[in-house]
Design an enzyme around this catalytic site. Structure first.
Site, PDB file in Angstrom:
ATOM      1  N   LYS A  68      -9.738  -0.319   3.805  1.00  0.00           N
ATOM      2  CA  LYS A  68      -9.137   0.952   2.909  1.00  0.00           C
ATOM      3  C   LYS A  68      -8.103   0.494   2.285  1.00  0.00           C
ATOM      4  O   LYS A  68      -6.908  -0.106   2.696  1.00  0.00           O
ATOM      5  CB  LYS A  68      -8.417   1.840   4.160  1.00  0.00           C
ATOM      6  CG  LYS A  68      -8.266   3.192   3.146  1.00  0.00           C
ATOM      7  CD  LYS A  68      -7.354   4.187   3.741  1.00  0.00           C
ATOM      8  CE  LYS A  68      -5.914   3.842   3.481  1.00  0.00           C
ATOM      9  NZ  LYS A  68      -5.522   3.717   1.949  1.00  0.00           N
TER      10      LYS A  68
ATOM     11  N   GLU B 286       1.407  -6.555   9.398  1.00  0.00           N
ATOM     12  CA  GLU B 286       2.290  -7.268   8.600  1.00  0.00           C
ATOM     13  C   GLU B 286       3.317  -6.058   7.824  1.00  0.00           C
ATOM     14  O   GLU B 286       2.772  -5.211   7.082  1.00  0.00           O
ATOM     15  CB  GLU B 286       1.521  -7.854   7.419  1.00  0.00           C
ATOM     16  CG  GLU B 286       0.437  -8.925   8.019  1.00  0.00           C
ATOM     17  CD  GLU B 286       1.250 -10.233   8.225  1.00  0.00           C
ATOM     18  OE1 GLU B 286       2.508 -10.325   8.102  1.00  0.00           O
ATOM     19  OE2 GLU B 286       0.344 -10.982   8.485  1.00  0.00           O
TER      20      GLU B 286
ATOM     21  N   CYS C  82       7.164  -7.512   0.419  1.00  0.00           N
ATOM     22  CA  CYS C  82       7.557  -7.583   1.783  1.00  0.00           C
ATOM     23  C   CYS C  82       8.586  -8.752   1.998  1.00  0.00           C
ATOM     24  O   CYS C  82       9.413  -8.698   2.828  1.00  0.00           O
ATOM     25  CB  CYS C  82       6.612  -7.498   2.669  1.00  0.00           C
ATOM     26  SG  CYS C  82       5.264  -8.862   2.421  1.00  0.00           S
TER      27      CYS C  82
ATOM     28  N   GLU D 213      14.854  -1.468   3.648  1.00  0.00           N
ATOM     29  CA  GLU D 213      14.005  -2.113   2.626  1.00  0.00           C
ATOM     30  C   GLU D 213      13.902  -0.967   1.394  1.00  0.00           C
ATOM     31  O   GLU D 213      13.468  -0.040   1.370  1.00  0.00           O
ATOM     32  CB  GLU D 213      12.659  -2.362   3.000  1.00  0.00           C
ATOM     33  CG  GLU D 213      11.826  -3.164   2.369  1.00  0.00           C
ATOM     34  CD  GLU D 213      10.287  -3.269   2.652  1.00  0.00           C
ATOM     35  OE1 GLU D 213       9.777  -2.277   3.365  1.00  0.00           O
ATOM     36  OE2 GLU D 213       9.710  -4.412   2.763  1.00  0.00           O
TER      37      GLU D 213
END
Ligand code: NAD
Length: 500
Positions: free
Chosen positions: A184, A259, A293, A393
């Protein structure tokens, strides 16, 4: 001008779901509008997978699994390499499409995204016939061998920031090891993945081995994560979604690897080569508009060189050329979506409330050609531990700067985070480099560099950056189950139930 030089018309990309080797509409006919981050115009519409479509894709992957698992591994590897060759033939088209869809500058998709994608596919294609097991020296008369078998049907859920590259990270090892896949892609950037599906079909991947189901996370993604006939989920995305994946996957106790997010410390010591550290730190945070990331989003500077470093670093940030992603001179394109731009702008409001000094940037560029797009100027902010922008973040071209006195304080600051993904340090002291590399709690440490990635080197995090690894030989562990086989070839087994 740029419009005229386009090779690709996004409206001509196959815009359906790819299930069992065919492009098909969603069962309920639903579609998703994909927009251009440069000006928010509609690029195209694609079919939207929902639970019923995911079920169909999983059934196709299940049906394709035995033959793919039992195929000669060299033939599996050759197909993966042929895919890389085919993608290379379409290099200009794929890089342009990736730039249009994501906003990555074309010089980056040409120099990094697609070359890395090809390297990954070739690396894992080459590994397909090298996934060997071992023989364990057990008691005499017995042979014990450990084989590594594929886990079965794998669901792969990926984010929007590096769509093509993540295809190669996820598909490469999964397919090499003999698994079949339902992937996906992000609803925001599905176009190159769909184009890759066409190329997979062209090179002869059997139907059902890879199925592509673009759709929203809470519907298609959720169904894939909870599906009782999926053996493993490999997820890349935010930490919040990672938690939902764990919950959804508990129904059949499927294997999961995650992750997730990061808040990478990038530490510059007074003994560093300053020009290299300035350039490397800019790449660490501003490449791909900071949407990585592993971005070096917490810049930790030793007090004695902080002012000198900052004046050069701010100068570099202010000179970065922001522009249309297809302009070959562009060094920074738009963020990938309006929703994400608004989220990053929200952090600027937080800075104002919490009193963080903005050293440069802090808003959108004034160029009228960019006024409708998701552009943001490179932003450098002073922050201290405890501040929101130090902890959370941001995922944009947004770096917070904190000063430290000595190595001990640098370690304390570096590890003062819930995350542990990428990290970097700049020093010419070899012993310090090794000490720091050991002390930083993270999956990756770069010394005198940042964001180096290679298919042979494992990629992943600790803490709330997730668990499991993409890339490296290690990633094959994520996609194989060890099976221990005992063979009695000459053993006298003492009777456990002696009978006369
Ligand atoms: P996200 O978590 O919102 O979405 C990631 C993917 O998960 C998308 O395909 C989305 O549709 C899907 N999804 C969303 N909700 C879901 C649900 N309930 N069930 C199943 N699937 C669901 O993340 P994003 O905004 O697309 O990407 C940015 C995040 O990804 C950042 O936090 C970034 O750090 C992280 N990221 C991590 C890595 C890594 O390797 N560690 C790499 C890139 C990005």
């Amino acid at each position: 001008m740029l419009e005229k030089t386009r090779l690709v018309n996004p409206k001509q990309v196959r815009n359906q779901l790819f299930i069992n080797g065919e492009f098909v509409d969603a069962q309920d006919g639903a579609t998703i509008s994909v927009s251009d981050p440069h000006d928010l115009s509609e690029l195209t519409q694609i079919a939207e997978a929902k639970a019923a479509d995911v079920d169909k894709a999983v059934a196709a992957a299940r049906a394709a699994f035995p033959a793919w698992r039992d195929m000669n591994p060299s033939d599996r590897g050759r197909l993966i390499m042929q895919l890389a060759d085919k993608m290379e033939e379409h290099f200009d088209e794929l890089t342009e499409l990736e730039s249009i869809d994501t906003g990555h500058p074309i010089r980056d998709t040409r120099r990094l995204d697609l070359p890395r994608t090809l390297l990954n596919f070739r690396y894992f294609g080459g590994l397909a016939d090298k996934i060997d097991g071992r023989q364990v020296p057990v008691e005499p008369g017995f042979l014990n061998v450990v084989k590594r078998q594929p886990v079965g049907v794998v669901g792969q859920i990926v984010p929007w920031n590096f769509p093509l590259m993540f295809c190669s990270w996820k598909l490469g090892p999964a397919l090499a090891a003999g698994n079949t896949v339902v992937m996906k892609p992000s609803e925001l950037t599905p176009l190159t993945t769909l184009r890759m599906a066409e190329l997979m079909r062209d090179v002869g991947f059997p139907a059902g081995v890879v199925n592509i189901v673009p759709g929203y996370g809470h519907t298609a993604g959720q169904r894939l994560a909870e599906h009782p006939d999926v053996n493993k989920i490999s997820f890349t995305g935010s930490t919040a979604t990672g938690r939902k994946i764990i919950e959804a996957s508990s129904g059949n106790l499927k294997r999961v690897s995650l992750e997730l997010g990061g808040k990478g410390p990038n530490i510059v010591f007074e003994d560093a080569t300053i020009p290299a550290a300035v350039g490397g730190s800019a790449f660490a945070i501003f490449h791909n508009q900071g949407q990585a990331c592993i971005a070096g989003s917490r810049l930790l500077l030793q007090e004695s060189i902080a002012d000198e470093f900052l004046s050069k670093f701010i100068g570099l940030a202010e000179s970065i050329k922001i522009g249309h992603p297809l302009d070959p001179d562009t060094e920074m394109g738009p963020l990938t979506s309006k929703m994400h731009l608004d989220r990053v702008l929200g952090f600027l409001e937080v800075c104002a409330k919490e009193g963080n000094t903005i050293l440069t940037g802090g808003g959108q560029p004034s160029d009228p050609n960019l006024k409708n797009g998701c552009y943001l100027r490179p932003t450098i902010v002073e922050a201290k531990p405890g501040d929101t922008v130090y902890r959370e973040e941001v995922f944009g071209p947004f770096v917070c700067v904190t000063r430290f006195k000595d190595e001990a304080e640098a370690i304390e600051l570096a590890n003062d985070t819930q995350y542990g993904l990428g990290s970097g340090l700049w020093t010419n002291n070899l012993q310090r480099a090794h000490r720091m590399a050991d002390a930083i709690e993270a999956g990756m440490v770069w010394v005198n560099s940042y964001k180096r990635v290679h298919p042979g080197s494992p990629f992943g995090g600790v803490g709330q950056s997730g668990f499991g690894r993409d890339l490296g030989i290690e990633s094959l562990n994520e996609y194989t189950e060890p099976k221990s086989i005992w063979i009695n070839y000459d053993a006298d087994i003492p009777p456990f139930y002696p009978r006369s």
